[in-house]
Enzyme design. Structure first.
Site, PDB file in Angstrom:
ATOM      1  N   HIS A  72      59.207   8.256  -3.316  1.00 13.09           N
ATOM      2  CA  HIS A  72      58.389   7.407  -4.386  1.00 13.09           C
ATOM      3  C   HIS A  72      58.155   6.062  -3.966  1.00 13.09           C
ATOM      4  O   HIS A  72      58.843   5.367  -3.877  1.00 13.09           O
ATOM      5  CB  HIS A  72      58.997   7.515  -5.758  1.00 13.09           C
ATOM      6  CG  HIS A  72      58.776   8.743  -6.679  1.00 13.09           C
ATOM      7  ND1 HIS A  72      58.679   8.922  -7.775  1.00 13.09           N
ATOM      8  CD2 HIS A  72      58.575  10.066  -5.970  1.00 13.09           C
ATOM      9  CE1 HIS A  72      58.516  10.183  -8.304  1.00 13.09           C
ATOM     10  NE2 HIS A  72      58.506  10.865  -7.112  1.00 13.09           N
ATOM     11  N   TYR A 200      57.216   5.029 -17.280  1.00 15.78           N
ATOM     12  CA  TYR A 200      58.078   4.505 -18.300  1.00 15.78           C
ATOM     13  C   TYR A 200      57.250   4.069 -19.370  1.00 15.78           C
ATOM     14  O   TYR A 200      56.296   3.023 -18.999  1.00 15.78           O
ATOM     15  CB  TYR A 200      59.105   3.175 -17.668  1.00 15.78           C
ATOM     16  CG  TYR A 200      60.087   3.648 -16.787  1.00 15.78           C
ATOM     17  CD1 TYR A 200      61.204   3.956 -16.993  1.00 15.78           C
ATOM     18  CD2 TYR A 200      59.762   3.483 -15.404  1.00 15.78           C
ATOM     19  CE1 TYR A 200      62.492   4.156 -16.098  1.00 15.78           C
ATOM     20  CE2 TYR A 200      60.887   3.931 -14.517  1.00 15.78           C
ATOM     21  CZ  TYR A 200      61.954   4.360 -14.999  1.00 15.78           C
ATOM     22  OH  TYR A 200      63.254   4.605 -14.135  1.00 15.78           O
ATOM     23  N   PRO A 292      70.554   4.688 -19.105  1.00 12.20           N
ATOM     24  CA  PRO A 292      69.853   5.222 -17.982  1.00 12.20           C
ATOM     25  C   PRO A 292      68.412   4.702 -17.342  1.00 12.20           C
ATOM     26  O   PRO A 292      67.737   4.882 -16.565  1.00 12.20           O
ATOM     27  CB  PRO A 292      69.491   6.652 -18.212  1.00 12.20           C
ATOM     28  CG  PRO A 292      69.607   6.638 -19.542  1.00 12.20           C
ATOM     29  CD  PRO A 292      70.394   5.414 -20.070  1.00 12.20           C
ATOM     30  N   LYS A 296      70.324   3.439 -12.565  1.00 10.14           N
ATOM     31  CA  LYS A 296      71.479   2.767 -11.673  1.00 10.14           C
ATOM     32  C   LYS A 296      72.614   3.578 -11.710  1.00 10.14           C
ATOM     33  O   LYS A 296      73.514   3.060 -10.661  1.00 10.14           O
ATOM     34  CB  LYS A 296      71.517   1.438 -12.126  1.00 10.14           C
ATOM     35  CG  LYS A 296      70.516   0.516 -11.926  1.00 10.14           C
ATOM     36  CD  LYS A 296      69.937   0.466 -10.455  1.00 10.14           C
ATOM     37  CE  LYS A 296      68.764   0.034  -9.977  1.00 10.14           C
ATOM     38  NZ  LYS A 296      68.198   0.649  -8.816  1.00 10.14           N
ATOM     39  N   TYR A 384      64.838  -2.126  -8.580  1.00  6.13           N
ATOM     40  CA  TYR A 384      64.624  -0.887  -8.732  1.00  6.13           C
ATOM     41  C   TYR A 384      65.032  -0.021  -7.508  1.00  6.13           C
ATOM     42  O   TYR A 384      65.776   0.931  -7.381  1.00  6.13           O
ATOM     43  CB  TYR A 384      63.185  -0.403  -9.064  1.00  6.13           C
ATOM     44  CG  TYR A 384      63.071   1.007  -9.607  1.00  6.13           C
ATOM     45  CD1 TYR A 384      63.220   0.996 -11.076  1.00  6.13           C
ATOM     46  CD2 TYR A 384      63.111   2.097  -8.964  1.00  6.13           C
ATOM     47  CE1 TYR A 384      63.017   2.427 -11.804  1.00  6.13           C
ATOM     48  CE2 TYR A 384      62.915   3.460  -9.653  1.00  6.13           C
ATOM     49  CZ  TYR A 384      62.953   3.698 -10.802  1.00  6.13           C
ATOM     50  OH  TYR A 384      62.839   4.725 -11.456  1.00  6.13           O
TER      51      TYR A 384
HETATM   52  C1  PHB Z   1      65.475  11.191 -14.467  1.00  6.43           C
HETATM   53  O1  PHB Z   1      64.761  11.700 -13.873  1.00  6.43           O
HETATM   54  O2  PHB Z   1      66.343  11.919 -15.096  1.00  6.43           O
HETATM   55  C2  PHB Z   1      65.414   9.859 -14.633  1.00  6.43           C
HETATM   56  C3  PHB Z   1      64.497   9.080 -13.934  1.00  6.43           C
HETATM   57  C4  PHB Z   1      64.473   7.504 -14.213  1.00  6.43           C
HETATM   58  C5  PHB Z   1      65.401   7.052 -15.189  1.00  6.43           C
HETATM   59  C6  PHB Z   1      66.333   7.601 -15.819  1.00  6.43           C
HETATM   60  C7  PHB Z   1      66.264   9.223 -15.581  1.00  6.43           C
HETATM   61  O3  PHB Z   1      65.195   5.705 -15.304  1.00  6.43           O
END
Ligand code: PHB
Ligand code: APR
Length: 389
Positions: A72, A200, A292, A296, A384
């Site tokens: 990504h 997000y 989450p 991280k 990130y």
């Molecule tokens: C996930 O794919 O489970 C996932 C992706 C990004 C995040 C948290 C979880 O910030």
């Protein structure tokens, strides 16, 4: 039994440490409380920083990840019906990889099969002892018998609910914690992801996240009250709520399907210091938890493993303890930075039950600044893709 490093916990931290040490000729035994199937059944996050990708390759477990993982270059921040993209590649010249923790763990167990690695499953009453002496040992119960492993070092890789952290005397340990007043309801479904990059979403109804495991497996989350009963969330109710929180363009094309897994996870920031006491080293979730937002947790476990692996390698191969002595300090410096990032990202993306109008305006302004400032986007991108080790 005797080994050089006794590893408590067969999650990603313990397995990766064992694998890396094995390649340097250092002996380990892994003690795991659950069964292998149980460990491989857990669904966790799935975004790997570039540094973790390199470490997995170094451990010789990168082949399937390199074939199946999705690179990504960026991610989207959605604000009701609009949004913007953060271009990690352009801003930092680095990328991340979407490859589930479950797959990482599976690759690590399969690698262990190839060298007949000692893993003891279904252990009870694991007890690290003598860790402030030169002769530490770990006892455990299995099959109704007490077993003992003598070792040089103990690695506490047994997660947040493990026993290792408590082996550090209470008057030495300092714990820092923030519990967030909401949880994440997550659904895994065998459907194509709605977007080729992670979304997000900040929304007045609460945060939402669109992620994936592969091109036919999607992972979605919505913010919920932490005590919401899971039974109250039918698949239809989940999809309905998710669609309300993401931009219409995404909601219109999302492919829904039955959930393969559905659970509510609490959100917490937690750091325990120090990460070393005598001959015990804490690694991963045993020492720290992040919410989450930003994915991280697994990556921090990997950076701890890397520091400890280097320290132990220098100890055994070069008879130099300098890096081992610095383990706690080095690991914690990175842990605190990731704790800050996850806390900040959580704060700007969620609705807090007690959010005042002022708090709300501050959140909106953070997002407006992020949208328009290249410097602010670079800060997000840098965190990130993973801070340097
Ligand atoms: C996930 O794919 O489970 C996932 C992706 C990004 C995040 C948290 C979880 O910030
Ligand atoms: N004895 C032996 N094993 C134990 C004990 C114990 N007393 N207590 C817990 N365990 C095992 C758990 O069953 C689990 O398999 O230790 C393992 C710890 O694994 P994780 O909880 O996955 O923690 P870790 O290996 O540090 O993985 C990094 O970062 O944010 C997270 O989701 C991410 O789980 C991931 C973690």
């Amino acid at each position: 039994m005797r080994t050089q490093v006794c590893i408590i916990g067969g999650g990603p931290s313990g397995l990766l440490l064992s694998q890396l040490l094995h390649l340097k000729g250092i002996d380990t035994v892994v003690l795991e409380r659950k069964s292998r199937d149980y460990v491989l059944g857990r669904i966790r996050a799935g975004v790997l920083e570039f540094g973790m990708i390199e470490l997995l390759r170094e451990a010789g477990v990168g082949a399937r990840m390199d074939r199946q993982g999705l690179i990504h270059d960026g991610a989207f921040i959605a604000l009701q019906n609009r949004g913007f993209r953060i271009d990690f590649k352009k801003l930092t010249d680095k990328q991340v990889m979407v490859y589930g923790q479950t797959e990482v763990t599976r690759d690590l167990y399969e690698a262990r099969d190839e060298w007949d690695a000692p893993t003891v499953f279904d252990v009870r009453a694991v007890n690290p002892q003598g860790i402030d002496t030169d002769a530490p040992f770990v006892t455990y119960l299995q099959g109704g018998k007490v077993h003992r492993i003598d070792c040089d070092f103990v690695a506490g890789c047994d997660g947040f609910h493990g026993v290792s952290r408590a082996a550090i005397p209470a008057d030495v340990r300092r714990e820092y914690e923030r519990v967030y007043p909401f949880g994440w309801l997550g659904v895994l479904s065998a459907t194509p992801p709605v977007s080729h990059e992670i979304i997000y979403a900040n929304h007045p109804r609460g945060f939402a996240l669109c992620s994936m495991r592969n091109l036919n497996l999607s992972r979605y989350y919505i913010q919920t009250p932490v005590d919401d009963p899971l039974e109250g969330w039918s698949d239809a109710a989940f999809w309905d709520e998710l669609k309300r929180r993401i931009p219409e363009s995404a909601a219109d094309k999302i492919v829904t399907g039955p959930s393969i897994e559905k659970s509510i996870a609490p959100l917490r920031s937690f750091v325990s210091e120090p990460m070393r006491w005598g001959r015990l080293f804490l690694v991963g979730d045993a020492a720290h938890i992040v919410p989450p937002t930003g994915a991280k947790g697994l990556n921090l476990a990997a950076s701890d493993v890397r520091y400890l692996y280097h320290g132990l390698t220098r100890h055994y191969l070069d008879h130099d303890d300098h890096e081992l002595e610095q383990y706690s300090e080095k690991a914690l410096a990175r842990v605190w930075k990731a704790t800050r990032f996850s806390w900040w990202f959580t704060n700007i993306m969620h609705r807090f039950p007690d959010q005042s109008e002022f708090d709300q305006r501050m959140q909106e302004t953070e997002l407006a600044f992020l949208e328009t400032s290249r410097a602010a986007q670079t800060v997000l991108a840098e965190n990130y893709v993973g801070l340097p080790y």
